[in-house]
Design a protein around this motif. Structure first.
Motif, PDB file in Angstrom:
ATOM      1  N   ASP A  78       0.841  -1.191   0.000  1.00 48.80           N
ATOM      2  CA  ASP A  78       0.000   0.000   0.000  1.00 48.80           C
ATOM      3  C   ASP A  78       0.881   1.247   0.000  1.00 48.80           C
ATOM      4  O   ASP A  78       1.249   1.765   1.052  1.00 48.80           O
ATOM      5  CB  ASP A  78      -0.919  -0.016   1.238  1.00 48.80           C
ATOM      6  CG  ASP A  78      -1.919   1.118   1.234  1.00 48.80           C
ATOM      7  OD1 ASP A  78      -2.016   1.830   0.222  1.00 48.80           O
ATOM      8  OD2 ASP A  78      -2.607   1.304   2.258  1.00 48.80           O
ATOM      9  N   HIS A  79       1.231   1.719  -1.190  1.00 47.74           N
ATOM     10  CA  HIS A  79       2.113   2.876  -1.313  1.00 47.74           C
ATOM     11  C   HIS A  79       1.289   4.158  -1.236  1.00 47.74           C
ATOM     12  O   HIS A  79       0.354   4.344  -2.015  1.00 47.74           O
ATOM     13  CB  HIS A  79       2.879   2.830  -2.637  1.00 47.74           C
ATOM     14  CG  HIS A  79       3.974   3.836  -2.721  1.00 47.74           C
ATOM     15  ND1 HIS A  79       3.765   5.139  -3.126  1.00 47.74           N
ATOM     16  CD2 HIS A  79       5.296   3.735  -2.442  1.00 47.74           C
ATOM     17  CE1 HIS A  79       4.909   5.796  -3.095  1.00 47.74           C
ATOM     18  NE2 HIS A  79       5.858   4.964  -2.686  1.00 47.74           N
ATOM     19  N   PRO A  80       1.623   5.072  -0.317  1.00 43.57           N
ATOM     20  CA  PRO A  80       0.822   6.298  -0.162  1.00 43.57           C
ATOM     21  C   PRO A  80       0.948   7.242  -1.349  1.00 43.57           C
ATOM     22  O   PRO A  80       1.990   7.285  -2.020  1.00 43.57           O
ATOM     23  CB  PRO A  80       1.408   6.934   1.106  1.00 43.57           C
ATOM     24  CG  PRO A  80       2.801   6.417   1.180  1.00 43.57           C
ATOM     25  CD  PRO A  80       2.755   5.028   0.619  1.00 43.57           C
ATOM     26  N   ARG A  81      -0.091   7.991  -1.587  1.00 43.61           N
ATOM     27  CA  ARG A  81      -0.063   9.021  -2.630  1.00 43.61           C
ATOM     28  C   ARG A  81       0.686  10.245  -2.118  1.00 43.61           C
ATOM     29  O   ARG A  81       0.860  10.404  -0.904  1.00 43.61           O
ATOM     30  CB  ARG A  81      -1.485   9.381  -3.051  1.00 43.61           C
ATOM     31  CG  ARG A  81      -2.180   8.248  -3.780  1.00 43.61           C
ATOM     32  CD  ARG A  81      -3.557   8.627  -4.282  1.00 43.61           C
ATOM     33  NE  ARG A  81      -4.173   7.467  -4.920  1.00 43.61           N
ATOM     34  CZ  ARG A  81      -4.065   7.184  -6.209  1.00 43.61           C
ATOM     35  NH1 ARG A  81      -3.373   7.997  -7.004  1.00 43.61           N
ATOM     36  NH2 ARG A  81      -4.635   6.113  -6.724  1.00 43.61           N
ATOM     37  N   PRO A  82       1.113  11.110  -3.024  1.00 43.44           N
ATOM     38  CA  PRO A  82       1.898  12.285  -2.605  1.00 43.44           C
ATOM     39  C   PRO A  82       1.218  13.129  -1.538  1.00 43.44           C
ATOM     40  O   PRO A  82       1.878  13.582  -0.593  1.00 43.44           O
ATOM     41  CB  PRO A  82       2.060  13.074  -3.914  1.00 43.44           C
ATOM     42  CG  PRO A  82       2.004  12.028  -4.982  1.00 43.44           C
ATOM     43  CD  PRO A  82       1.023  11.013  -4.492  1.00 43.44           C
ATOM     44  N   PHE A  83      -0.093  13.342  -1.667  1.00 46.08           N
ATOM     45  CA  PHE A  83      -0.789  14.201  -0.711  1.00 46.08           C
ATOM     46  C   PHE A  83      -0.993  13.548   0.645  1.00 46.08           C
ATOM     47  O   PHE A  83      -1.369  14.200   1.609  1.00 46.08           O
ATOM     48  CB  PHE A  83      -2.139  14.674  -1.278  1.00 46.08           C
ATOM     49  CG  PHE A  83      -3.066  13.567  -1.697  1.00 46.08           C
ATOM     50  CD1 PHE A  83      -3.864  12.917  -0.774  1.00 46.08           C
ATOM     51  CD2 PHE A  83      -3.138  13.173  -3.029  1.00 46.08           C
ATOM     52  CE1 PHE A  83      -4.725  11.893  -1.161  1.00 46.08           C
ATOM     53  CE2 PHE A  83      -3.999  12.156  -3.426  1.00 46.08           C
ATOM     54  CZ  PHE A  83      -4.789  11.519  -2.487  1.00 46.08           C
ATOM     55  N   VAL A  84      -0.739  12.248   0.733  1.00 46.91           N
ATOM     56  CA  VAL A  84      -0.860  11.546   2.021  1.00 46.91           C
ATOM     57  C   VAL A  84       0.430  11.696   2.820  1.00 46.91           C
ATOM     58  O   VAL A  84       0.407  11.780   4.051  1.00 46.91           O
ATOM     59  CB  VAL A  84      -1.187  10.054   1.787  1.00 46.91           C
ATOM     60  CG1 VAL A  84      -1.166   9.272   3.096  1.00 46.91           C
ATOM     61  CG2 VAL A  84      -2.549   9.918   1.110  1.00 46.91           C
TER      62      VAL A  84
END
Length: 198
Positions: A78-84
């Protein structure tokens, strides 16, 4: 690799005061350009040429399989998105789900690679590959993906599209026949009126 990913993202991501013209172009590519994929598949299927129908089916099957692979990858990592994280500037609302690989890039890449693997339709494949680069840029620019999300999508698409091309003779005759029968049954009234090709 992650530090390179972040550096490349910082270079491609929109600045805090991005121009309205560039944002409009990015929105068009990030949100609407993907609809050309199902449109091309539908047009390919509605054509009377069985070869075009088989190509449309192969592209559709490739997208389904590639997106399924993406789901498995997202469950495992589960790779986070930039805004996370958060990093960069975000100009597009998006769910905070796993960013890797990009589903948008997977769909456009699967279609492009399927076309590129067909000698007759290779020029159209180059066109969609170029569109894919635009989509990749736009979704990084708007802050919902990292560059490596796009690379991962291309790898998944290439593997799936190549596998389907190699094994086409085993599944396509049955799939094409089944699809033709289902199409004729579902759209019989429109076919009888001459509104759709039989």
């Amino acid at each position: 690799m992650e530090s390179f990913n972040l550096r490349l993202f910082a270079w491609l991501n929109a600045p805090s005061h991005a121009s309205h013209l560039t944002l409009s172009l990015a929105y068009a590519l990030a949100i609407y350009a993907i609809y050309l994929v199902p449109l091309l598949m539908i047009l390919g299927w509605l054509h009377r040429d069985p070869a075009r129908q088989r190509l449309a089916l192969k592209a559709l099957l490739g997208c389904v399989f590639a997106l399924s692979v993406n789901e498995v990858i997202a469950l495992l990592w589960d790779h986070p998105r930039p805004f996370v994280i958060p990093v960069g500037h975000t100009y597009l609302d998006h769910a905070a789900n796993s960013s890797f690989p990009s589903d948008h890039m997977t769909v456009i890449s699967t279609l492009a690679i399927t076309l590129l693997l067909s000698r007759e339709w290779r020029p159209l494949g180059y066109l969609f590959a170029g569109l894919g680069l635009g989509i990749a840029w736009s979704r990084v620019y708007l802050g919902v993906h990292f560059p490596l999300d796009m690379l991962g999508a291309i790898v998944v698409s290439a593997l799936v599209a190549t596998l389907l091309a190699i094994t086409e003779r085993f599944y396509m005759p049955s799939l094409h026949g089944l699809s033709r029968g289902l199409y004729r049954r579902l759209f019989a009234p429109l076919i009888e009126r001459g509104w759709l090709a039989h």
